[in-house]
Motif scaffolding. Structure first.
Motif, PDB file in Angstrom:
ATOM      1  N   ALA A  85      55.872  45.185  53.667  1.00  0.00           N
ATOM      2  CA  ALA A  85      57.143  44.884  54.181  1.00  0.00           C
ATOM      3  C   ALA A  85      58.246  44.472  53.448  1.00  0.00           C
ATOM      4  N   TYR A  91      58.557  42.904  58.334  1.00  0.00           N
ATOM      5  CA  TYR A  91      57.347  42.268  58.513  1.00  0.00           C
ATOM      6  C   TYR A  91      56.921  41.987  60.030  1.00  0.00           C
ATOM      7  N   GLN A  95      53.738  42.990  62.330  1.00  0.00           N
ATOM      8  CA  GLN A  95      52.760  42.157  62.773  1.00  0.00           C
ATOM      9  C   GLN A  95      52.636  42.747  64.271  1.00  0.00           C
ATOM     10  N   THR A 113      51.484  37.404  54.498  1.00  0.00           N
ATOM     11  CA  THR A 113      52.264  37.082  53.355  1.00  0.00           C
ATOM     12  C   THR A 113      51.501  36.521  52.210  1.00  0.00           C
ATOM     13  N   LEU A 127      56.674  41.141  51.769  1.00  0.00           N
ATOM     14  CA  LEU A 127      56.000  40.395  52.455  1.00  0.00           C
ATOM     15  C   LEU A 127      54.732  40.822  52.877  1.00  0.00           C
TER      16      LEU A 127
END
Length: 387
Positions: A85, A91, A95, A113, A127
């Motif tokens: 990401a 990010y 998820q 991360t 990330l």
């Protein structure tokens, strides 16, 4: 086709591997379309999306099978591919995607991360990520030359520096005009992708968009330099940008780093892209700002208006077939398409996935269609900053 005893000749303007097929990023992975899952599901239906997913996995498997079968030494490495990401928003989307992966049973590994360093991918500008286990990296030129050698060993004839200047229908097939000869062919396969011409054959006019991708490669990095940056992974990696970066540590510890964005193949544009790609490399790997990048090259990838590849018969040209539009993922999907096209041309049964069957529509502005790239790139760059 040569393995089946069919008389096959390949005519190449340069030589096998000269274009992007020999100087790509070497990512043998799922892909081939710019259209996302939601778009493909909406346009083709869920069953076609499932079929497309299976085809992508089969394409990667076919490359591995050919490498093993023909003993091609292609410097393979990387266990699947990892996407990282480039922003907090990306990010969070990743998820959510990881949760969806778990619910649907996909075997995709999500990397938090704080776990990146343990994976040898410490990077302050990136990330967490997700690793798809399907795929591997290879040396693209060694792969394509290995395929060429295998084809020649089965009786296939490959003619380098033999550009086709024209194609005309002839009794029982086609007549190809070369520089100093004419060749008769019963059947025809066009496999020129981003290096196609609008007039050979004329049906291709405006149906493909060549886009440049650019790569730099560092000198060999020392162990101390690898540790200073915290990047020791041999994974092939790309980020979540629309104008994405793709990179991997080569087996000899040189870092290959690529990005999209070139508009034309002029010396001035090459210099501009060289500066841009080095700037982005320095930002992503600040500990390596002093490291030389003595190698830089570009190659053409191929897009279509529908943002999916095409594999099939050329309308109104009996016994003529084409495959193009790999959208930067030609190692696996181009290989897979080659198998499908060979089956079509040799009269065998070939089930072509629905996503690949639609004839590409023409792009706007004809010969000037690459003029649409600058505003598109600016819009994508803005979206990358906001998402």
């Amino acid at each position: 086709m040569a393995e089946q005893g069919i008389d096959v000749s390949v005519f190449d303007m340069h030589q096998p591997g000269w274009g992007a097929s020999g100087r790509s990023g070497g990512f043998c992975c799922q892909g081939g379309a710019l259209a996302g899952e939601a778009s493909i599901r909406s346009r083709f239906g869920q069953s076609a999306l499932d079929e497309w997913d299976e085809a992508q996995i089969a394409a990667v498997g076919l490359v591995a099978e050919l490498i093993a079968k023909h003993g091609i030494s292609a410097d393979t490495h990387s266990r699947g591919e990892t996407q990282l990401a480039h922003s907090a928003k990306a990010y969070r989307r990743m998820q959510r995607q990881a949760e969806n992966d778990r619910q649907t049973g996909k075997t995709v590994e999500f990397i938090e991360t704080q776990e990146l360093a343990a994976h040898g991918m410490r990077n302050a500008s990136l990330l967490g990520g997700r690793t798809d286990p399907v795929g591997f990296a290879l040396h693209p030129r060694k792969y394509v030359l290995g395929l060429a050698e295998a084809a020649a060993g089965q009786g296939g004839r490959i003619y380098s520096k033999a550009p086709v200047r024209g194609i005309q229908g002839a009794s029982g097939g086609y007549e190809l005009t070369l520089q100093s000869a004419k060749v008769r062919a019963k059947k025809l396969i066009i496999a020129t992708n981003g290096y196609s011409r609008d007039d050979i054959p004329k049906w291709l006019k405006g149906r493909f968009l060549p886009v440049q991708s650019n790569i730099i490669v560092t000198r060999e990095l020392t162990n101390a330099e690898l540790q200073s940056q915290g990047w020791t992974s041999s994974q092939m990696v790309y980020d979540t940008r629309n104008l994405l970066h793709y990179f991997r540590l080569l087996p000899d510890n040189r870092m290959m780093f690529g990005m999209r964005g070139g508009i034309s193949a002029t010396p001035r544009m090459d210099r501009q892209m060289h500066r841009m790609i080095r700037r982005d490399f320095n930002a992503m790997f600040p500990a390596w700002q002093h490291v030389e990048t003595p190698w830089f090259w570009t190659g053409l990838v191929c897009l279509t208006r529908k943002r999916v590849p095409f594999v099939g018969a050329i309308p109104e040209m009996p016994d003529a077939f084409a495959g193009f539009g790999w959208h930067g993922n030609g190692i696996a999907m181009g290989t897979y398409a080659g198998k499908l096209l060979a089956a079509l041309a040799s009269g065998q049964e070939s089930t072509i996935p629905s996503v690949l069957r639609g004839v590409p529509s023409r792009l706007p502005f004809g010969n000037r269609r690459r003029a649409i790239l600058p505003p598109i790139y600016k819009g994508l760059a803005l979206r990358d900053r906001l998402r």
